[in-house]
Design an enzyme around this catalytic site. Structure first.
Site, short mmCIF file in Angstrom:
data_model
loop_
_atom_site.label_atom_id
_atom_site.label_comp_id
_atom_site.label_asym_id
_atom_site.label_seq_id
_atom_site.Cartn_x
_atom_site.Cartn_y
_atom_site.Cartn_z
N SER A 58 0.85 -1.19 0.00
CA SER A 58 0.00 0.00 0.00
C SER A 58 0.88 1.23 0.00
O SER A 58 2.11 1.15 0.05
CB SER A 58 -0.91 0.01 1.23
N LYS A 59 0.24 2.41 -0.05
CA LYS A 59 0.96 3.67 -0.10
C LYS A 59 1.90 3.86 1.09
O LYS A 59 2.93 4.51 0.96
CB LYS A 59 -0.04 4.83 -0.14
N ARG A 60 1.55 3.27 2.22
CA ARG A 60 2.40 3.49 3.39
C ARG A 60 3.77 2.81 3.23
O ARG A 60 4.72 3.14 3.94
CB ARG A 60 1.71 3.00 4.66
#
Length: 465
Positions: free
Chosen positions: A240-242
């Protein structure tokens, strides 16, 4: 048999890194076997599919060099063909009209959950006379799936996988408004396109059992299936973006080269001995599905960045110069005139040795497009003591008399250092600060040569005492 593969993204969002790897594996498998690689845009979800998302997908694939062998096929243009296939199954007794309302289906799901059963369709219209249909209700068309035995798939990555048919319900082929479902449209399109190998993420594995049943109902030979594991973050969680960039075009923005991204994705779940740096030509020669593992891969951004540095050093200087000029072009603090462009081109062999991304490369080259007096970072300012400034004033006269080629400049600096009782570094580091505004650059002789006599002396004299 001509091998034909396809990448079939839905244009409801970005082209993420997992999709890019799937496209790459399809491309390489087709090329390795002398076959064809195709692209299908699965845009039947008209509410969520956008032209912008389609453009992003096409741009991302083009950047990666994954060009299909024919123009993209848009699934939304084939609704009539999807309906035709469903009607053929209906006529053959392999499908049936279902008149359940949305309320009935919801009640059916809630009851199954309350009773601890999977929320599957109960088949209530499977053998029922359509004459009993309630007035004004348009039917969906459902597959009359087999209820006995098993559906077996010989997967080229996962091995043999099977499911009891009793666990699968009668899936919808056409909704009540006549639009096809994803599972049905994919089968019809893959058959009509002559796809021989379906290579996709293993999150589609459960769909495969249902799709095989559609092939069987139509009397078609299913393609070979290969379900590749997903990509996770370094912590093992879904990417994910994290974790960092996940969109292909984000990697472009962050300064990664497409060959580095493809090289990294190739090694993410596929292996060939200890080889790490693999060109497109070698990838085509080596890639096959027997090298794909079954375990999920973990995205390692540090390894990607290291690999990008390797590919930067291999890249042609004129290409990197163009990339750097494009990235510096929007900066108000720089003057990208013809002289600055020439300096960047001249120093590129040294600049690319010290960078791992195009962003870093552009930042490192920016000093070549500045005008004196240069802004100094803290470390450079600390080097330029009164003694160092006085030394630079004396050095300027020696440099003015020197031929401005790297070898001669190196000799001039060494002679000056020796004649003044200094080590070469004691001369080179303050000089580097004056020329670049920082304490890092390619070799000081190459930097002087790239800047040229007039610009070098102007920068030195701007700080000299």
């Amino acid at each position: 048999m001509t091998v034909r593969t396809r990448f079939a993204p839905s244009p409801t969002g970005m082209l993420h890194i997992g999709g890019a790897r799937t496209a790459l594996f399809n491309f390489l498998f087709a090329r390795h076997h002398g076959g064809e690689y195709h692209l299908r845009i699965e845009d039947t979800d008209r509410a969520r599919s956008t032209e912008e998302a389609t453009r992003v997908i096409l741009d991302g694939l083009a950047w990666l060099g994954l060009t299909p062998d024919a123009p993209p096929l848009y699934q939304s243009t084939r609704a009539a063909r999807h309906a035709e296939a469903a009607q053929a199954m209906l006529a053959a007794g392999h499908a049936y009209p279902c008149y359940c309302t949305a309320e009935e289906l919801q009640a059916m799901r809630e009851r199954a959950i309350a009773e601890g059963r999977p929320p599957r369709y109960d088949g209530r219209w499977r053998d029922r006379d359509p004459a009993e249909a309630p007035p004004g209700v348009m039917p969906a068309i459902r597959l009359k799936a087999p209820r006995e035995g098993e559906t077996v798939v010989q997967d080229l990555v996962q091995g043999e996988v099977r499911v009891a048919n009793a666990e699968l319900d009668d899936l919808i082929l056409l909704r009540s408004d006549g639009t096809p479902t994803y599972l049905h449209a994919v089968v019809v399109d893959d058959h009509d396109m002559g796809i021989t190998h379906v290579i996709r993420g293993d999150d589609h594995l459960t769909n495969t059992f249902r799709q095989v049943q559609i092939y069987q109902a139509m009397g078609w030979e299913p393609p070979h299936f290969a379900h590749i594991p997903l990509i996770h973050g370094a912590d093992g969680a879904k990417l994910s973006k994290r974790h960092g960039a996940v969109s292909v075009l984000e990697f472009r923005t962050q300064g990664f080269l497409p060959e580095a991204v493809c090289n990294y994705l190739l090694r993410l779940g596929w292996g060939h001995g200890d080889d790490e740096v693999i060109s497109r030509e070698d990838a085509v020669r080596l890639f096959d599905l027997d090298g794909v593992g079954r375990a999920a891969s973990r995205m390692d951004y540090a390894k990607l960045t290291h690999l990008n540095g390797v590919w930067l050093r291999r890249a042609e200087d004129h290409r990197l110069t163009a990339e750097v000029l494009e990235r510096l072009g929007g900066r108000d603090d720089l003057s990208l005139d013809s002289a600055a462009r020439a300096r960047i081109a001249a120093l590129m062999p040294g600049l690319k040795e010290r960078a791992k991304t195009l962003v870093e490369l552009a930042d490192n080259a920016a000093f070549l497009a500045r005008t004196a007096p240069l802004p100094l970072d803290a470390k450079a300012a600390a080097l330029l003591t009164p003694e160092a400034r006085a030394m630079l004033g004396a050095l300027a006269a020696h440099l003015a008399a020197s031929e401005f080629a790297a070898a001669q400049l190196d000799a001039t600096l060494r002679q000056f250092a020796e004649s003044t009782g200094r080590k070469l570094g004691q001369v080179a580091q303050p000089l580097r600060a004056a020329l670049t505004g920082s304490t890092t650059s390619p070799g000081i002789d190459a930097t002087l040569a790239a800047l040229g006599r007039d610009e070098s002396l102007a920068r030195i004299l701007a700080v000299a005492a």
